[in-house]
Motif scaffolding. Structure first.
Motif, PDB file in Angstrom:
ATOM      1  N   LEU A   1       0.821  -1.216   0.000  1.00 35.75           N
ATOM      2  CA  LEU A   1       0.000   0.000   0.000  1.00 35.75           C
ATOM      3  C   LEU A   1       0.856   1.268   0.000  1.00 35.75           C
ATOM      4  CD1 LEU A   1      -2.760  -1.115   2.537  1.00 35.75           C
ATOM      5  CD2 LEU A   1      -3.103  -0.641   0.112  1.00 35.75           C
ATOM      6  N   ARG A   2       2.102   1.151   0.457  1.00 37.83           N
ATOM      7  CA  ARG A   2       2.996   2.316   0.474  1.00 37.83           C
ATOM      8  C   ARG A   2       3.804   2.456  -0.815  1.00 37.83           C
ATOM      9  NH1 ARG A   2       4.132   0.679   5.944  1.00 37.83           N
ATOM     10  NH2 ARG A   2       6.135  -0.193   5.279  1.00 37.83           N
ATOM     11  N   LEU A   3       3.585   1.548  -1.773  1.00 37.83           N
ATOM     12  CA  LEU A   3       4.344   1.587  -3.021  1.00 37.83           C
ATOM     13  C   LEU A   3       3.776   2.583  -4.022  1.00 37.83           C
ATOM     14  CD1 LEU A   3       5.187  -2.197  -3.562  1.00 37.83           C
ATOM     15  CD2 LEU A   3       6.713  -0.369  -2.805  1.00 37.83           C
ATOM     16  N   SER A   4       2.911   3.457  -3.562  1.00 35.25           N
ATOM     17  CA  SER A   4       2.424   4.555  -4.386  1.00 35.25           C
ATOM     18  C   SER A   4       2.239   5.778  -3.491  1.00 35.25           C
ATOM     19  CB  SER A   4       1.098   4.201  -5.061  1.00 35.25           C
ATOM     20  OG  SER A   4       0.587   5.312  -5.757  1.00 35.25           O
ATOM     21  N   GLN A   5       2.643   6.928  -4.005  1.00 39.35           N
ATOM     22  CA  GLN A   5       2.509   8.154  -3.208  1.00 39.35           C
ATOM     23  C   GLN A   5       1.063   8.629  -3.144  1.00 39.35           C
ATOM     24  OE1 GLN A   5       5.259  10.975  -4.866  1.00 39.35           O
ATOM     25  NE2 GLN A   5       7.064   9.824  -4.219  1.00 39.35           N
TER      26      GLN A   5
END
Length: 538
Positions: A445-449
């Motif tokens: 879920l943190r692999l996109s800003q």
């Protein structure tokens, strides 16, 4: 001033300067009030020390200079102003006509693409519900449509094949086949392009030049040639080179198609069901990927960077650009001999030791790109990897003991991760190694800003449940690469956003893992990565 101190040389020079300056001002049709004021002040202070009129002269001079610029701008039009205005008017009318023509071309192209893509679009809603046979037909129609639509759409298909987080797995697999041979352009165009790029005749650059290309892609085709060296009094063996020449009209064609794709992406914002895809952002990522393929000078820069990164490796190399024969439309590089790794993967029987070494070399090269250099070759399909094995008599007797050499080609498509993406991706791999589903899901879920997942909690729970199963004796039989593919399928279903570069790295690893599993079934790329991450504090 001369009557007061005629013996002073300084005063004499000042007088001459003032006379020239006054004559220049009086010759104009407009007076300069500040200059007149400076003259009056200097005359009034003529008996004072030289410093006093000097200060006033400096201030008056600055004012006069500023005033002169204003006056010249306002009152001294160019003698050719009428001609210049006529030229401007002609340029304005020409730009309007060119814009109209460009608009008509775009409109015609948009109508053509609409007709071309209509079958694929009409069949798409029924692809999931009308059975496997119908879906296979639809996938074939999509593949043929993109091939027919031109280089921009072929490149879009290749890019989409690296995004299993956005598109179904079978569609990505089908689109990955778009690496097929493209139509060739004429030798006359090749010759004209090379001579225009380097400002010299073809015969002055090359000793020999094969008119038939050895390979042709959607952007450029490759010819084999021998480079001419001129050393006075020395006989030097000609250097064998590969000459990559861009197809005619590729730049303009891609620019127009990109404008149409960009318009469609902007319109998708108004369709709620497509909003989560963030097509406008994806198109920008695709534009960077596409332009890096079109500009051959950028590929030369990438080659230099890879050559430097692997300068101490003896079993991995890259073609070397031949400067100054580097241009955005033409790239001359060393011609690398070797056989495609696909032959070792699919055709050659035996050679188990060579295949095992190939799997190890390829894996460690990719892990160096990811963990050490943060500069990844993002197009590692077997067609872009050559294998060179010595064929001397001595080596044939000990073929199984010889160490193969790998050459990576076509480095136009690369990926670099930001510091935060790199940390999150490595944390994700660590979580996968520890079978920690919750942490793996949170890292994903943190692999996109700009995360737009509608239900993150449901996604975390499903991933955690899958990891729990993979930790059981039954789930342990599932290959780690298959676990990764299943995870990406969950990402797509839950509409989790992953930034393009991160997904490109993941897919590159899966592609590499796929052909290396065929080379050496006992070697596990994902396990090697996980072991390195757990042993080292990356």
């Amino acid at each position: 001033h001369s009557f007061l101190s005629a013996s002073s040389a300084v005063t004499h020079h000042a007088q001459v300067a003032w006379k020239k300056f006054t004559r220049k001002c009086s010759s104009s049709c407009h007076t300069f009030p500040y200059i007149r004021m400076a003259q009056a002040v200097s005359l009034a202070l003529s008996r004072s020390h030289l410093i006093v009129p000097g200060i006033f002269g400096l201030g008056g001079g600055r004012l006069a200079l500023a005033q002169r610029k204003v006056v010249e701008t306002n009152y001294y039009p160019s003698p050719n102003s009428l001609y210049s205005r006529a030229q401007d008017g002609h340029a304005f009318v020409s730009s309007i006509l060119l814009s109209v023509i460009e608009g008509v071309i775009l409109l015609v192209r948009a109508i053509y693409l609409t007709i071309l893509f209509s079958p694929s679009i009409i069949m798409a809603p029924f692809a999931d519900s009308c059975g496997l046979k119908f879906r296979k037909i639809w996938l074939e129609v999509v593949h043929r449509t993109l091939e027919t639509a031109g280089p921009a759409f072929i490149k879009w298909g290749q890019w989409a094949a690296t995004r299993p987080d956005l598109f179904p797995k079978d569609l990505c697999t089908k689109l990955s086949e778009l690496h097929s041979r493209a139509p060739e352009h004429s030798f006359a165009f090749t010759k004209k392009t090379i001579e225009r790029a380097f400002g010299r005749k073809l015969s002055e650059i090359f000793d020999s030049f094969e008119e038939e290309p050895v390979a042709s892609g959607s952007i450029a085709q490759v010819h084999r040639a021998s480079l001419r060296f001129r050393y006075p009094g020395k006989r030097v063996k000609p250097m064998l080179v590969a000459v990559k020449v861009r197809h005619p009209g590729v730049g303009e064609s891609i620019r127009r198609d990109f404008m149409i794709i960009n318009l469609v992406a902007k319109l998708s914002k108004f369709i709620p069901t497509l909003n989560w895809l963030r097509l406008d952002e994806s198109v920008q990522q695709f534009a960077v990927f596409m332009m890096s393929q079109v500009d051959l000078a950028r590929e030369a820069a990438n080659l230099n960077r890879f050559i430097y990164n692997f300068r101490s490796w003896k079993d991995v190399s890259f073609p070397k650009p031949v400067y100054p024969l580097v241009h955005p439309a033409v790239l001359v590089e060393t011609y690398e001999q070797g056989e495609s790794v696909a032959r070792y993967v699919d055709e050659f029987e035996g050679y188990d030791m060579v295949k095992a070494k190939l799997a190890h070399i390829g894996t460690h090269a990719l892990l160096k790109m990811l963990l050490v250099d943060n500069f990844i070759h993002a197009d590692m399909h077997p067609g872009n990897i050559l294998v060179r094995v010595s064929h001397s008599k001595a080596s044939r007797k000990r073929l199984f003991k010889s160490k193969p050499h790998i050459i990576f080609l076509d480095v136009g498509m690369t990926a670099e991760l930001s510091k935060s993406d790199r940390i999150n991706l490595l944390e994700f791999f660590k979580a996968v190694a520890r079978r920690d589903g919750q942490t793996a899901a949170e890292c994903t879920l943190r692999l996109s800003q700009r995360q737009n997942c509608p239900n993150p909690k449901a996604f975390i729970e499903e991933v955690d449940e899958a990891f729990t199963f993979w930790g059981t004796p039954e789930g342990d039989l599932v290959h780690p690469a298959e676990c990764m593919e299943q995870l990406l399928e969950k990402v797509r279903r839950h509409k989790v956003n992953i930034d393009g570069n991160v997904c490109t790295v993941l897919v590159t690893m899966l592609v590499l893992e796929g052909w290396q599993r065929k080379l050496d079934p006992g070697y596990d790329v994902m396990e090697t990565l996980q072991t390195l991450l757990l042993k080292a504090d990356w």
